[in-house]
Enzyme design. Structure first.
Site, PDB file in Angstrom:
ATOM      1  N   ALA A  66      39.942  38.398  30.688  1.00 40.48           N
ATOM      2  CA  ALA A  66      39.874  37.875  32.054  1.00 40.48           C
ATOM      3  C   ALA A  66      41.243  37.948  32.707  1.00 40.48           C
ATOM      4  O   ALA A  66      42.275  37.843  32.038  1.00 40.48           O
ATOM      5  CB  ALA A  66      39.373  36.429  32.051  1.00 40.48           C
ATOM      6  N   ASP A  67      41.218  38.142  34.014  1.00 44.51           N
ATOM      7  CA  ASP A  67      42.472  38.127  34.763  1.00 44.51           C
ATOM      8  C   ASP A  67      42.220  37.567  36.150  1.00 44.51           C
ATOM      9  O   ASP A  67      41.107  37.673  36.678  1.00 44.51           O
ATOM     10  CB  ASP A  67      43.074  39.530  34.874  1.00 44.51           C
ATOM     11  CG  ASP A  67      44.499  39.481  35.396  1.00 44.51           C
ATOM     12  OD1 ASP A  67      45.380  39.040  34.628  1.00 44.51           O
ATOM     13  OD2 ASP A  67      44.734  39.847  36.564  1.00 44.51           O
ATOM     14  N   THR A  68      43.258  36.978  36.725  1.00 48.35           N
ATOM     15  CA  THR A  68      43.171  36.406  38.065  1.00 48.35           C
ATOM     16  C   THR A  68      44.264  37.002  38.933  1.00 48.35           C
ATOM     17  O   THR A  68      45.440  36.987  38.557  1.00 48.35           O
ATOM     18  CB  THR A  68      43.332  34.868  38.026  1.00 48.35           C
ATOM     19  OG1 THR A  68      42.344  34.311  37.151  1.00 48.35           O
ATOM     20  CG2 THR A  68      43.182  34.274  39.417  1.00 48.35           C
TER      21      THR A  68
END
Length: 197
Positions: A66-68
């Protein structure tokens, strides 16, 4: 079935635990600064996939990456390197609406199947006065977070409205992850649907 979260983020760990999943963490520790893409959504997608790929082992059932990415007009606001940069970020976000792109990548270590989706949320900031800005910066709360703030903590005082998935701003959309895992047969059908709320 082994599930791996390719992250050490305490926020993502807490969100994933709330789905009732049994998993282990295996941070990928990739160099996020090495990735330069013009489109923030594409950047989030590639970083999520790269994190999952870096953590993947052949005996894993599913690896979750996951990345933001926080952006205004395709200008990306990463994690601040110091308090001065954090101040500049928050001053730019003050009184504006910005985008948060959160990617969720699933990779099956045994079959090599890869799937990635990006969730888009809009966040409106209050117009920040100097006292609020100085107070928030004094806590150091935003130093390890994309965009220089954490909505789940004290950063909430700066947020006027959220349009879209709140969890996505925190670090991981539980609703989207649930449906991705359900599609792959990892989570049972409707009797577990309440976990995504």
């Amino acid at each position: 079935m082994s599930i791996v979260l390719a992250s050490a983020s305490p926020r993502r760990l807490e969100l994933l635990r709330s789905l009732g999943l049994t998993f282990v963490t295996r941070p990928s520790n990739i160099d996020e600064e090495a990735w330069q893409l013009d489109n923030p959504a594409d950047l989030a997608r590639e970083l999520g996939l790269e994190k999952a790929r870096a953590a993947r082992r052949p005996d894993d059932s599913w690896v979750i990456g996951a990345d933001t990415v926080v952006a205004i007009d395709d200008i990306v606001f990463g994690k601040p390197t110091d308090q001065a940069e954090n101040r500049r970020m928050l001053q730019r976000l003050s009184g504006t609406e910005h985008s948060v792109y959160g990617s969720i990548a699933l990779i099956n270590g045994k079959t090599g199947i890869e799937r990635c989706e990006v969730v888009h949320t809009l966040v409106q900031f209050h117009q920040l006065d100097e006292a609020t800005l100085t107070y928030y910066l004094s806590t150091g709360d935003g130093m390890d977070k994309a965009g220089g703030y954490g909505i789940q903590g004290l950063g909430a005082i700066m947020v006027e409205a959220v349009r879209g998935c709140y969890d996505n701003v925190v670090g991981l959309s539980r609703s989207r992850l649930y449906h991705m895992l359900h599609h792959e047969g990892v989570l049972p059908p409707q009797e577990r649907a309440h976990c995504a709320l």
